[in-house]
Scaffold this active site. Structure first.
Site, PDB file in Angstrom:
ATOM      1  N   GLY A 117       0.821  -1.203   0.000  1.00 14.04           N
ATOM      2  CA  GLY A 117       0.000   0.000   0.000  1.00 14.04           C
ATOM      3  C   GLY A 117       0.855   1.253   0.000  1.00 14.04           C
ATOM      4  CD1 TRP A 121      -1.805   1.552  -5.893  1.00 12.86           C
ATOM      5  CD2 TRP A 121      -2.055   3.311  -4.534  1.00 12.86           C
ATOM      6  NE1 TRP A 121      -2.838   2.311  -6.379  1.00 12.86           N
ATOM      7  CE2 TRP A 121      -3.014   3.407  -5.565  1.00 12.86           C
ATOM      8  CE3 TRP A 121      -2.022   4.306  -3.563  1.00 12.86           C
ATOM      9  CZ2 TRP A 121      -3.927   4.448  -5.646  1.00 12.86           C
ATOM     10  CZ3 TRP A 121      -2.930   5.351  -3.647  1.00 12.86           C
ATOM     11  CH2 TRP A 121      -3.876   5.407  -4.671  1.00 12.86           C
ATOM     12  CG  HIS A 122       0.184   6.081  -1.115  1.00  9.56           C
ATOM     13  ND1 HIS A 122      -0.214   4.934  -0.450  1.00  9.56           N
ATOM     14  CD2 HIS A 122      -0.841   6.957  -0.991  1.00  9.56           C
ATOM     15  CE1 HIS A 122      -1.424   5.132   0.057  1.00  9.56           C
ATOM     16  NE2 HIS A 122      -1.826   6.340  -0.255  1.00  9.56           N
ATOM     17  N   GLY A 123       3.748   5.676  -4.111  1.00 14.26           N
ATOM     18  CA  GLY A 123       4.858   6.279  -4.829  1.00 14.26           C
ATOM     19  C   GLY A 123       6.092   5.405  -4.841  1.00 14.26           C
ATOM     20  CG  PHE A 173       0.127   9.422  -4.695  1.00 15.00           C
ATOM     21  CD1 PHE A 173       1.503   9.546  -4.608  1.00 15.00           C
ATOM     22  CD2 PHE A 173      -0.650   9.992  -3.717  1.00 15.00           C
ATOM     23  CE1 PHE A 173       2.092  10.198  -3.546  1.00 15.00           C
ATOM     24  CE2 PHE A 173      -0.072  10.656  -2.649  1.00 15.00           C
ATOM     25  CZ  PHE A 173       1.294  10.758  -2.572  1.00 15.00           C
TER      26      PHE A 173
END
Length: 442
Positions: A291, A294-296, A442
């Site tokens: 997770g 996923w953001h960066g 993102f």
């Protein structure tokens, strides 16, 4: 068809070349969904699901993560004296790719799990992936909620209109008046952390916690409100997360469309809590690490996910040993612990580099609590006063158990006009330069 074309024009306005990626993902998963549904064996179903996963995650991997892993590999090899040629690619991150990738994957996975039947309406499916209010930064909608709304004839609903227009203006207030004003102070501190002390770093980090909340919640408000104006009912994406008394509760209230996606399609797929407590801890850690990623494409986001995973695992341990239920009776303690963990982890989210994050933490642990840097005093006073107004509004919603999505339903027309006029005046009064939405990156 008009809605689909409008959504494509909306996205192409940013960069028409990347429109091909959305169309490609849509075409692949439309066909894969039909093939999974028609498959005569589990083996064939898995093969088609693998096609969807490979295609979508492959595109996401190339555009979002290739350069990160190439640079990490180069840094690793340089420690042993080998300096390979530059392996990075000159590519940019397409806006919204993380969001629409997860949205289209949920469709094929739900069909594989026999929770959803595929649509044979190609236009409706392509519209589901590209619908403009949620295309660039969510909420991540499930096909089971959105597809039936696309295929059903929509009619004007006065309730939807009132709810939508109020939520749009609240979102504008949260973004322009609160988040962008707080961002001026946050940027001035995080742009030069070496010269600031503990009190200034802590204040800037607390401000950032509210900046990112009001920025992203404000975007979600505008997306959900805009969707209601054209007859769509999106799922709630934020539910007053800073009133949480545990990190588990926080993730039920923060970016709900993502947290529920991670729970349903990653955590449960890994085994959830069905295979013993140790495997549960592992699954929580993997889910939050991914997770974070996923953001960066940065080690900062991985560390951010690791912090959340560790605390979620700790809460699971305390809960299984009957410690957490007793601690929940002291709600203020749970709130303070949760807020402190969230605030600390935001350091890694805001810092541009790992070195910058370490500098911020070092500032805090140096414990130099002198009077914080004030910067432009007028801007700071405006930021604090509008932040207090935003918190009071959230506290009202929390105490009355009112969802913002339904707030405008019971407003009379004069009350709506009066509310929107006040918000519009505040926006004009505080607007200076509006920043991009944080989650666009993102």
């Amino acid at each position: 068809m008009l809605l689909l074309l409008s959504s494509y024009v909306f996205y192409a306005w940013w960069d028409w070349r990347f429109l091909s990626l959305i169309i490609l993902s849509s075409f692949i998963d439309y066909q894969v969904g039909l093939n999974i549904y028609r498959a005569v064996s589990e083996k064939i179903k898995k093969r088609w699901l693998l096609v969807s996963l490979t295609a979508n995650l492959g595109l996401l991997g190339v555009f979002k993560y290739y350069n990160f892993f190439a640079e990490s590999f180069t840094d690793l090899t340089s420690t042993i004296g080998w300096h390979p040629n530059d392996l990075t690619l000159n590519i940019i991150l397409p806006v919204g790719i993380s969001f629409y990738t997860f949205q289209t994957l949920s469709y094929t996975i739900d069909i594989y799990r026999e929770k959803l039947e595929p649509t044979t309406d190609k236009i409706a499916f392509f519209t589901y992936i590209a619908l403009f209010p949620q295309l660039v930064a969510g909420p991540i909608e499930r096909a089971s909620n959105l597809l039936p709304q696309i295929t059903t004839k929509r009619q004007f609903k006065k309730t939807f209109f009132k709810e939508g227009i109020v939520q749009i203006f609240v979102g504008l207030f949260r973004k322009i008046v609160i988040a962008d004003t707080l961002g001026i102070y946050v940027d001035s501190v995080y742009g030069n952390l070496e010269i600031h002390d503990a009190s200034t770093t802590i204040l800037a980090t607390i401000f950032y916690a509210f900046q990112i909340y009001y920025d992203f919640a404000g975007y979600s408000d505008m997306a959900i409100g805009s969707a209601k104006l054209i007859g769509f009912d999106f799922k709630q994406n934020f539910n007053l997360p800073y009133f949480s008394t545990s990190l588990t509760e926080f993730w039920r209230r923060w970016h709900m469309s993502l947290s529920f996606w991670l729970r349903d399609y990653l955590y449960i797929s890994l085994g959830g809590n069905r295979k013993g407590i140790k495997i549960t801890y592992r699954n929580l850690m993997l889910t939050m690490l991914l997770g974070g990623l996923w953001h960066g494409s940065s080690w900062n986001f991985i560390i951010w996910g690791c912090i959340h995973g560790l605390v979620l695992a700790l809460e699971k341990y305390l809960n299984s040993n009957n410690y957490l239920p007793r601690l929940r009776n002291i709600k203020i303690l749970g709130f303070l612990c949760t807020f402190s963990v969230v605030i600390f982890s935001w350091i890694f989210f805001r810092a541009q580099t790992l070195h910058e994050a370490i500098t911020a933490i070092k500032n805090i642990f140096d414990a130099d609590f002198s009077i914080p840097f004030l910067g432009d005093l007028t801007t700071l006073i405006n930021a604090v006063s509008m932040l207090c107004l935003g918190i009071l509004f959230d506290a009202f919603l929390f105490k009355k158990q009112i969802h913002l999505e339904q707030l405008g339903a019971n407003f009379s027309t004069p009350k709506i006009v009066g509310t929107l006029t006040i918000i519009a005046l505040l926006i004009m009064l505080f607007y200076s330069t509006s920043n991009n939405f944080i989650y666009f990156q993102f």
